[in-house]
Design a protein around this motif. Structure first.
Motif, PDB file in Angstrom:
ATOM      1  N   PHE A  10       6.980   0.027   3.178  1.00 54.28           N
ATOM      2  CA  PHE A  10       5.915  -0.793   3.563  1.00 54.28           C
ATOM      3  C   PHE A  10       5.749  -2.117   2.961  1.00 54.28           C
ATOM      4  N   TRP A  13       3.336  -4.481   3.759  1.00 60.43           N
ATOM      5  CA  TRP A  13       1.748  -4.001   3.559  1.00 60.43           C
ATOM      6  C   TRP A  13       1.299  -4.316   2.294  1.00 60.43           C
ATOM      7  N   LEU A  25      -4.883   3.263   1.507  1.00 60.17           N
ATOM      8  CA  LEU A  25      -5.138   2.746   2.524  1.00 60.17           C
ATOM      9  C   LEU A  25      -4.507   1.257   2.611  1.00 60.17           C
ATOM     10  N   LEU A  26      -3.675   1.069   3.490  1.00 56.61           N
ATOM     11  CA  LEU A  26      -2.667  -0.324   3.546  1.00 56.61           C
ATOM     12  C   LEU A  26      -3.017  -1.028   4.565  1.00 56.61           C
ATOM     13  N   TYR A  27      -3.013  -2.344   4.541  1.00 61.58           N
ATOM     14  CA  TYR A  27      -3.309  -3.363   5.377  1.00 61.58           C
ATOM     15  C   TYR A  27      -2.519  -4.334   5.511  1.00 61.58           C
ATOM     16  N   LYS A  28      -2.348  -4.930   6.599  1.00 63.10           N
ATOM     17  CA  LYS A  28      -1.254  -6.222   7.032  1.00 63.10           C
ATOM     18  C   LYS A  28      -2.026  -6.992   7.809  1.00 63.10           C
ATOM     19  N   THR A  35      -4.154  -5.055  10.481  1.00 62.56           N
ATOM     20  CA  THR A  35      -3.654  -3.601  10.911  1.00 62.56           C
ATOM     21  C   THR A  35      -3.913  -2.925   9.593  1.00 62.56           C
ATOM     22  N   TYR A  36      -4.160  -1.752   9.654  1.00 66.35           N
ATOM     23  CA  TYR A  36      -4.626  -0.734   8.733  1.00 66.35           C
ATOM     24  C   TYR A  36      -3.521   0.449   8.909  1.00 66.35           C
ATOM     25  N   LYS A  37      -3.209   1.126   7.809  1.00 67.49           N
ATOM     26  CA  LYS A  37      -2.216   2.352   7.738  1.00 67.49           C
ATOM     27  C   LYS A  37      -2.900   3.260   6.488  1.00 67.49           C
ATOM     28  N   VAL A  38      -2.813   4.483   6.841  1.00 67.06           N
ATOM     29  CA  VAL A  38      -3.103   5.378   5.663  1.00 67.06           C
ATOM     30  C   VAL A  38      -1.565   5.933   5.094  1.00 67.06           C
ATOM     31  N   GLN A  39      -1.429   5.910   3.776  1.00 68.00           N
ATOM     32  CA  GLN A  39      -0.318   6.270   3.045  1.00 68.00           C
ATOM     33  C   GLN A  39      -0.504   7.529   2.346  1.00 68.00           C
ATOM     34  N   TYR A  40      -0.043   8.747   2.565  1.00 70.96           N
ATOM     35  CA  TYR A  40      -0.024   9.728   1.958  1.00 70.96           C
ATOM     36  C   TYR A  40       1.335  10.125   1.202  1.00 70.96           C
TER      37      TYR A  40
END
Length: 66
Positions: A10, A13, A25-28, A35-40
């Protein structure tokens, strides 16, 4: 709060919010859109394999005839 994530899949991100060590919670931004993305991050223990047969384990635990 712009924290760049380095050397990961990522890498493009940024961290928007970090809820715990594993959950973020990541964004770019690309083409003017966010755009958002959840990272676990999953972690689980690995058991060390034992190469001793069952009877040898028994002899190690109960070494005396008592």
């Amino acid at each position: 709060m712009k924290k760049e994530v380095k050397d990961t899949p990522f890498s493009s991100w940024n961290v928007y919010r970090q809820f715990s060590k594993q959950l973020s919670l990541l964004y770019k931004e690309e083409h003017g859109r966010l755009t958002y993305k959840v990272q676990y991050i999953l972690t689980f223990p690995f058991k060390i394999p034992s190469w001793l047969p069952a009877h040898e384990k028994y002899l190690l635990v109960y070494s005396s005839p008592d």
